[in-house]
Design a protein around this motif. Sequence first.
Motif, short mmCIF file in Angstrom:
data_model
loop_
_atom_site.label_atom_id
_atom_site.label_comp_id
_atom_site.label_asym_id
_atom_site.label_seq_id
_atom_site.Cartn_x
_atom_site.Cartn_y
_atom_site.Cartn_z
N TYR A 14 -6.63 6.43 -4.62
CA TYR A 14 -5.30 5.71 -5.06
C TYR A 14 -5.49 4.88 -6.34
CZ TYR A 14 -1.36 2.53 -4.96
OH TYR A 14 -0.13 1.89 -5.17
N LYS A 19 -3.31 3.09 0.03
CA LYS A 19 -4.12 2.23 -0.42
C LYS A 19 -4.72 2.08 1.17
CE LYS A 19 -1.22 -0.80 -1.40
NZ LYS A 19 -0.66 -2.04 -1.76
N PRO A 20 -6.07 1.80 1.29
CA PRO A 20 -7.01 1.76 0.31
C PRO A 20 -7.97 2.77 -0.15
CG PRO A 20 -8.00 1.02 2.31
CD PRO A 20 -6.40 1.32 2.78
N SER A 46 -7.20 -3.33 1.42
CA SER A 46 -6.90 -2.79 0.18
C SER A 46 -7.54 -3.76 -1.10
CB SER A 46 -5.38 -2.98 -0.20
OG SER A 46 -4.51 -2.31 0.67
#
Length: 206
Positions: free
Chosen positions: A153, A148-149, A177
Amino acid sequence: MRRERPTALLVDLDGVLRRWDPEVAAGAERRHGLPSGALVETAFDWPLLRAAVTGQLSHAEWMTAVVDRLTERAGGRDTAQAAVDEWQAYRGEVDPDVLELVRAARTAGVRVGLATNATDLLDADLKLLGLTEEVDAVVNSSKLGVHKPAKEYFPQACLAIGAPPARVLFVDDDDRSVRGARAAGLSAYRWNGPDDLRYLRAALAL
């Protein structure tokens, strides 16, 4: 446009479901003669941390690198190793209020996943904390090879929890995130503390 009600919940582990007492690291630093903040500052240096949370380094290799970097500041490798060992023996604490939210969501039929930047120690930590059976999926960045971010993901996290992005509510204490999740099409909420639980319960119709 009005969003559909979430059918899945992705919760960050560290800073949301798991709390860390900063006094543990501070105490280890005092007892072993390290400058204040040295443990976290060294371990969380981003290039090193990124390697650990994307699976390029194991947790053990990460900590070895931390000891290497702290050896001079600690006045010797044995002292640095002792400080890191003492710090790492503490694996945090589960926030009971957030765990109650997770349980209520699952009881209501909402699938719940952990979405976390973590190392290969995560499974052992979840077992130690009693969380293994508390969630439906675990999305560990070190297994995915992406953290993340990063935009890659979140689709993987949605696949793991079995819901399209538009039906997933993501909760994290990190602004980047949260922004990354929103860019990927998820509903995302910035966690600030227990006062946020009322909103999250309403959002999930609990």
